[in-house]
Design a protein around this motif. Structure first.
Motif, short mmCIF file in Angstrom:
data_model
loop_
_atom_site.label_atom_id
_atom_site.label_comp_id
_atom_site.label_asym_id
_atom_site.label_seq_id
_atom_site.Cartn_x
_atom_site.Cartn_y
_atom_site.Cartn_z
N PRO A 125 0.78 -1.05 0.04
CA PRO A 125 -0.03 0.00 -0.06
C PRO A 125 0.78 1.35 -0.05
O PRO A 125 0.56 2.21 -0.53
N CYS A 126 2.10 1.11 0.62
CA CYS A 126 2.98 2.34 0.59
C CYS A 126 3.23 2.59 -0.76
O CYS A 126 3.45 3.74 -1.21
N LEU A 127 3.67 1.69 -1.70
CA LEU A 127 4.07 1.97 -2.95
C LEU A 127 2.86 2.66 -3.73
O LEU A 127 3.00 3.70 -4.52
N ILE A 128 1.75 1.74 -3.49
CA ILE A 128 0.56 2.65 -4.30
C ILE A 128 0.37 4.13 -3.80
O ILE A 128 -0.11 4.92 -4.76
N LEU A 129 0.34 4.23 -2.64
CA LEU A 129 0.20 5.62 -2.10
C LEU A 129 1.01 6.60 -2.78
O LEU A 129 0.89 7.63 -3.33
N ALA A 130 2.39 6.12 -2.95
CA ALA A 130 3.33 6.95 -3.51
C ALA A 130 3.21 6.96 -4.96
O ALA A 130 3.16 8.22 -5.49
N PHE A 131 2.63 6.11 -5.83
CA PHE A 131 2.35 6.30 -6.96
C PHE A 131 1.30 7.60 -7.21
O PHE A 131 1.10 8.00 -8.31
N LEU A 132 0.25 7.18 -6.27
CA LEU A 132 -0.91 8.12 -6.42
C LEU A 132 -0.68 9.41 -5.94
O LEU A 132 -1.39 10.24 -6.20
N GLY A 133 0.55 9.65 -5.32
CA GLY A 133 0.97 10.85 -4.75
C GLY A 133 0.17 11.60 -3.60
O GLY A 133 0.19 12.70 -3.39
N LEU A 134 -0.44 10.71 -3.06
CA LEU A 134 -1.26 11.05 -1.98
C LEU A 134 -0.56 11.40 -0.67
O LEU A 134 -0.74 12.44 0.28
N SER A 135 0.53 10.79 -0.53
CA SER A 135 1.35 11.34 0.55
C SER A 135 1.93 12.55 0.67
O SER A 135 2.61 13.13 1.56
N SER A 136 1.69 13.12 -0.51
CA SER A 136 2.51 14.65 -0.74
C SER A 136 1.45 15.71 0.05
O SER A 136 1.73 16.83 0.23
N PHE A 137 0.20 15.34 0.53
CA PHE A 137 -0.97 16.12 0.68
C PHE A 137 -0.42 16.42 2.19
O PHE A 137 -0.26 15.78 3.14
N VAL A 138 -0.58 18.02 2.41
CA VAL A 138 -0.20 18.44 3.80
C VAL A 138 -1.35 17.66 4.80
O VAL A 138 -1.01 17.41 5.79
N GLY A 139 -2.75 17.43 4.54
CA GLY A 139 -3.57 17.10 5.43
C GLY A 139 -3.30 15.74 5.87
O GLY A 139 -3.61 15.31 7.17
N PHE A 140 -2.43 14.97 4.93
CA PHE A 140 -2.21 13.41 5.54
C PHE A 140 -1.07 13.27 6.36
O PHE A 140 -1.15 12.83 7.52
N THR A 141 -0.27 14.63 6.03
CA THR A 141 0.92 14.75 7.18
C THR A 141 0.50 14.83 8.42
O THR A 141 0.88 14.62 9.53
N ARG A 142 -0.50 16.19 8.40
CA ARG A 142 -0.95 16.64 9.75
C ARG A 142 -1.73 15.54 10.43
O ARG A 142 -1.86 15.22 11.60
N PHE A 143 -2.64 14.54 9.78
CA PHE A 143 -3.29 13.67 10.28
C PHE A 143 -2.38 12.56 10.89
O PHE A 143 -2.59 12.10 12.06
N ALA A 144 -1.28 12.16 10.32
CA ALA A 144 -0.47 11.35 10.85
C ALA A 144 0.45 11.89 12.10
O ALA A 144 0.52 10.94 12.88
N SER A 145 0.52 13.08 12.32
CA SER A 145 1.14 13.87 13.19
C SER A 145 0.05 13.64 14.70
O SER A 145 0.50 13.44 15.80
N ILE A 146 -1.11 14.00 14.24
CA ILE A 146 -2.11 13.91 15.30
C ILE A 146 -2.15 12.77 15.86
O ILE A 146 -2.28 12.41 17.21
N ILE A 147 -2.27 11.67 14.95
CA ILE A 147 -2.26 10.10 15.51
C ILE A 147 -1.12 9.82 16.65
O ILE A 147 -1.35 9.19 17.31
#
Length: 385
Positions: free
Chosen positions: A310-332
């Motif tokens: 799934p990490c490779l799929i997310l990287a291919f889709l470019g979703l990991s670059s979204f700031v919202g995802f990064t903040r989501f990860a930090s909150i968790i």
């Protein structure tokens, strides 16, 4: 205390290198920018305090895992924290949220590696991601022992790279180190980044399992690994400040050093970045593999696939670059950190002793660790002036 079961045994150096490898990453290259907005005194004080705080935090996590047979966070929460009718719901909710946080982080390592391959060899991003994934995930597929061995050699290589950079800097004209008080916000911002750079909390249960629950070795491994990380932070920070001065950009320490010292630093920077990304990729994927295996009962091979593909799929889709995802990860991660302290408190009472922390794991120190964790989170979002 439950019996420790591990797929393989780690040597002291391998276990220590897993701690170092997990912590080394993009955060270390960001510290010099924040350090330039503080004096040398604050740099040394903050790094020293962050080391002590993180030693207590990581030993607390290690003891929680030790009391639960080397379990990862989700297993510890299920045993110590969750109860009643909502136990299953809370356990699976934690598993999903924590897993998503790790997936986002690991996919960012793939996109970072792709950027290096693009800049260095001119490869398209998809090819760079695929190459890094095959090499990185292949190590984790082989198991904990190979991860420990690869981490050990990679950490040695990173230390050598930092030594080369330092020598190349001091042999040229150097800039003066920053001095004078620059404000509490600047110091707190650096505290947040240094704390983030030292963090290897997800890999701590691997050390517990790999060292067979040996309290003395676990304690020494964690303290040594964090000390190496703190040393790397100081060396890279001082090297960048001496080589570049106070005009450090937000592009990362190695970018500024390359502009100051010459093109050869770019190659060294590529090597260091790939090593840092690889060590973090191995550690995080191995952790997620074990979390998936503990929660689902799947085999290690199937859990490895669920933790890496799934990490490779997310990287291919470019979703990991979204700031919202990064903040989501930090909150968790913040919520998980507070949950760990509560779970540890309950675990300590249940076991009736403390194999790793002793009196340093008592309630006052638990409160100090929780406050420092929250303070680091606040510092991570503060602007510098």
């Amino acid at each position: 205390m439950e019996k420790i079961r591990s797929e393989s045994n780690l040597s002291f150096l391998e276990a220590t290198s897993i701690i170092v490898g997990h912590g080394v990453g993009a955060g270390i290259l960001s510290v010099p920018y924040l350090a330039a907005h503080n004096s040398l005194r604050e740099i040394l004080l903050v790094t020293g305090f962050c080391y002590l705080f993180n030693v207590l935090l990581h030993l607390l996590i290690a003891e929680l895992s030790l009391n639960n047979g080397g379990a990862q966070f989700v297993g510890c929460f299920e045993s110590e924290l969750f109860a009643g009718r909502l136990r299953t719901v809370l356990t699976w909710g934690t598993f999903i949220l924590l897993g998503a946080s790790v997936l986002v982080n690991v996919s960012a390592f793939l996109t970072g590696a792709a950027a290096v391959f693009r800049s260095w060899f001119g490869l398209p991003d998809w090819m760079g991601m695929l190459i890094f994934y095959v090499l990185g995930a292949g190590v984790v597929f082989a198991g904990m022992k190979l991860v420990g061995i690869c981490e050990k050699f990679s950490v040695g290589a990173m230390v050598a790279v930092v030594g080369i950079l330092f020598a190349a800097t001091v042999l040229r004209d150097t800039s003066p180190m920053p001095s004078g008080w620059k404000g509490f916000n600047n110091m707190l911002a650096m505290f947040g980044m240094v704390s983030f750079s030292l963090s290897a909390v997800m890999s701590t249960p691997q050390v517990v399992k790999g060292l067979g629950g040996d309290a003395k070795k676990i304690r020494a491994s964690i303290m040594t690994g964090l000390a190496v990380n703190a040393g790397l932070i100081l060396f890279i920070t001082v090297t960048t400040l001496l080589g570049v001065g106070g005009n450090i950009s937000e592009d990362g320490a190695l970018v500024d050093l390359a502009a100051s010292l010459g093109g050869f630093v770019s190659v060294i920077g590529y090597v260091f970045t790939l090593l840092a990304l690889a060590t973090s990729f191995w550690a995080n994927t191995l952790n997620l593999r074990d979390i998936v295996s503990e929660q689902t009962g799947w085999s290690r091979r199937l859990s490895w696939l669920a933790a890496s593909l799934p990490c490779l799929i997310l990287a291919f889709l470019g979703l990991s670059s979204f700031v919202g995802f990064t903040r989501f990860a930090s909150i968790i991660q913040v919520v998980t950190g507070l949950g760990i302290i509560v779970a540890y408190s309950l675990s300590r009472k249940r076991v009736g002793g403390s194999a790793l922390l002793g009196r340093f794991g008592s309630l006052p120190f638990q409160i100090i660790i929780a406050c420092c964790s929250l303070l680091a989170t606040v510092g991570a979002v503060l602007p510098v002036t």
